[in-house]
Design a protein around this motif. Sequence first.
Motif, PDB file in Angstrom:
ATOM      1  N   ARG A   3     -24.301 -81.720  17.343  1.00 63.53           N
ATOM      2  CA  ARG A   3     -25.474 -81.733  16.666  1.00 63.53           C
ATOM      3  C   ARG A   3     -25.276 -81.271  15.478  1.00 63.53           C
ATOM      4  O   ARG A   3     -24.318 -80.320  15.304  1.00 63.53           O
ATOM      5  CB  ARG A   3     -26.654 -81.025  17.236  1.00 63.53           C
ATOM      6  N   ILE A   4     -25.695 -81.839  14.155  1.00 65.34           N
ATOM      7  CA  ILE A   4     -25.396 -81.369  12.985  1.00 65.34           C
ATOM      8  C   ILE A   4     -26.577 -81.257  11.948  1.00 65.34           C
ATOM      9  O   ILE A   4     -27.499 -82.148  12.220  1.00 65.34           O
ATOM     10  CB  ILE A   4     -24.348 -82.109  12.192  1.00 65.34           C
ATOM     11  N   GLY A   5     -26.765 -80.155  11.249  1.00 66.71           N
ATOM     12  CA  GLY A   5     -28.061 -80.127  10.497  1.00 66.71           C
ATOM     13  C   GLY A   5     -27.721 -79.756   9.009  1.00 66.71           C
ATOM     14  O   GLY A   5     -26.738 -78.922   8.929  1.00 66.71           O
ATOM     15  N   GLY A   6     -28.311 -80.388   8.057  1.00 66.57           N
ATOM     16  CA  GLY A   6     -28.188 -80.015   6.638  1.00 66.57           C
ATOM     17  C   GLY A   6     -29.033 -80.876   5.890  1.00 66.57           C
ATOM     18  O   GLY A   6     -30.008 -81.391   6.175  1.00 66.57           O
ATOM     19  N   LEU A   7     -28.880 -80.757   4.422  1.00 67.39           N
ATOM     20  CA  LEU A   7     -29.853 -81.491   3.630  1.00 67.39           C
ATOM     21  C   LEU A   7     -29.219 -82.694   3.289  1.00 67.39           C
ATOM     22  O   LEU A   7     -27.853 -82.998   3.134  1.00 67.39           O
ATOM     23  CB  LEU A   7     -29.859 -80.638   2.145  1.00 67.39           C
ATOM     24  N   VAL A   8     -30.009 -83.859   3.017  1.00 69.92           N
ATOM     25  CA  VAL A   8     -29.492 -85.009   2.691  1.00 69.92           C
ATOM     26  C   VAL A   8     -29.197 -85.242   1.237  1.00 69.92           C
ATOM     27  O   VAL A   8     -30.401 -84.921   0.509  1.00 69.92           O
ATOM     28  CB  VAL A   8     -30.660 -86.413   3.035  1.00 69.92           C
ATOM     29  N   MET A   9     -27.821 -85.356   1.063  1.00 73.88           N
ATOM     30  CA  MET A   9     -27.478 -85.435  -0.670  1.00 73.88           C
ATOM     31  C   MET A   9     -28.374 -86.524  -1.213  1.00 73.88           C
ATOM     32  O   MET A   9     -28.536 -87.695  -0.772  1.00 73.88           O
ATOM     33  CB  MET A   9     -26.202 -85.688  -0.862  1.00 73.88           C
ATOM     34  N   PRO A  10     -28.964 -86.277  -2.360  1.00 72.74           N
ATOM     35  CA  PRO A  10     -29.740 -87.388  -3.202  1.00 72.74           C
ATOM     36  C   PRO A  10     -28.583 -88.105  -3.689  1.00 72.74           C
ATOM     37  O   PRO A  10     -27.510 -88.005  -4.288  1.00 72.74           O
ATOM     38  CB  PRO A  10     -30.118 -86.436  -4.290  1.00 72.74           C
ATOM     39  N   GLY A  11     -29.191 -89.504  -3.524  1.00 76.13           N
ATOM     40  CA  GLY A  11     -28.083 -90.663  -4.199  1.00 76.13           C
ATOM     41  C   GLY A  11     -27.026 -91.009  -2.935  1.00 76.13           C
ATOM     42  O   GLY A  11     -26.393 -91.839  -3.098  1.00 76.13           O
ATOM     43  N   SER A  12     -27.101 -90.507  -1.868  1.00 74.84           N
ATOM     44  CA  SER A  12     -26.205 -90.953  -0.967  1.00 74.84           C
ATOM     45  C   SER A  12     -26.690 -91.769  -0.004  1.00 74.84           C
ATOM     46  O   SER A  12     -25.686 -92.240   0.670  1.00 74.84           O
ATOM     47  CB  SER A  12     -25.654 -89.505  -0.260  1.00 74.84           C
ATOM     48  N   VAL A  13     -27.840 -92.149   0.321  1.00 76.08           N
ATOM     49  CA  VAL A  13     -28.362 -92.895   1.331  1.00 76.08           C
ATOM     50  C   VAL A  13     -27.813 -94.431   0.915  1.00 76.08           C
ATOM     51  O   VAL A  13     -28.229 -94.955  -0.018  1.00 76.08           O
ATOM     52  CB  VAL A  13     -29.795 -92.966   1.304  1.00 76.08           C
ATOM     53  N   LYS A  14     -27.017 -95.125   1.860  1.00 70.79           N
ATOM     54  CA  LYS A  14     -26.655 -96.558   1.371  1.00 70.79           C
ATOM     55  C   LYS A  14     -27.207 -97.299   2.859  1.00 70.79           C
ATOM     56  O   LYS A  14     -26.710 -97.169   3.812  1.00 70.79           O
ATOM     57  CB  LYS A  14     -25.305 -96.543   1.475  1.00 70.79           C
ATOM     58  N   ARG A  15     -27.948 -98.234   2.413  1.00 67.66           N
ATOM     59  CA  ARG A  15     -28.609 -99.187   3.558  1.00 67.66           C
ATOM     60  C   ARG A  15     -27.599-100.500   3.865  1.00 67.66           C
ATOM     61  O   ARG A  15     -27.350-101.007   2.437  1.00 67.66           O
ATOM     62  CB  ARG A  15     -29.937 -99.443   3.609  1.00 67.66           C
ATOM     63  N   ASN A  16     -27.416-101.019   4.656  1.00 63.83           N
ATOM     64  CA  ASN A  16     -26.954-102.265   4.719  1.00 63.83           C
ATOM     65  C   ASN A  16     -28.089-103.444   4.863  1.00 63.83           C
ATOM     66  O   ASN A  16     -29.077-103.237   5.584  1.00 63.83           O
ATOM     67  CB  ASN A  16     -26.067-102.546   6.115  1.00 63.83           C
ATOM     68  N   MET A  17     -28.110-104.395   4.126  1.00 63.80           N
ATOM     69  CA  MET A  17     -29.197-104.991   3.996  1.00 63.80           C
ATOM     70  C   MET A  17     -29.241-106.201   4.907  1.00 63.80           C
ATOM     71  O   MET A  17     -30.439-106.732   5.280  1.00 63.80           O
ATOM     72  CB  MET A  17     -29.013-106.214   2.578  1.00 63.80           C
TER      73      MET A  17
END
Length: 159
Positions: free
Chosen positions: A61-75
Amino acid sequence: MTPRRKKRLSIALVIILGLGSVTGLVLYALKQNIDLFYTPSQLVNGLGDDKIKPEIGQRLRIGGLVMPGSVKRNMDDLKVSFVLSDDEGGLVTLEYEGILPDLFREGQGIVAQGVLKSANVIAASEVLAKHDEEYMPPEVAEAIKGIKHMKPEYGNETK
């Protein structure tokens, strides 16, 4: 040694070996199901004084903050990847396939469960986002102490 003592000794040895075997099997089964918690820095640099790093293929398990601008979705499908960080600068990429929680946002604390694919890439099987602005899992709060928490920005349509 009398025959009676030999019989008692053999019974005691059988009981000790049986208990040892059962204890060993229980510990082996528990090891297979233990998911240790890591922060991104602990995953990258190692855990504890010995700097023990998890093995590739280990569940964690890992916990932390989601870095802004790092979310990449596959269309084409539900695959998404994003980067987690903490106050010590560790960066870990999470790959997840599925629907993210409604409260998932960039700059927000999350806890994910998955399998380590490489030194800093995790294939997540579950992603949990916190419920409100005040609550945060104690492990995540300790991990991100010192980082300014970003509040989500809403557009006009959600107000």
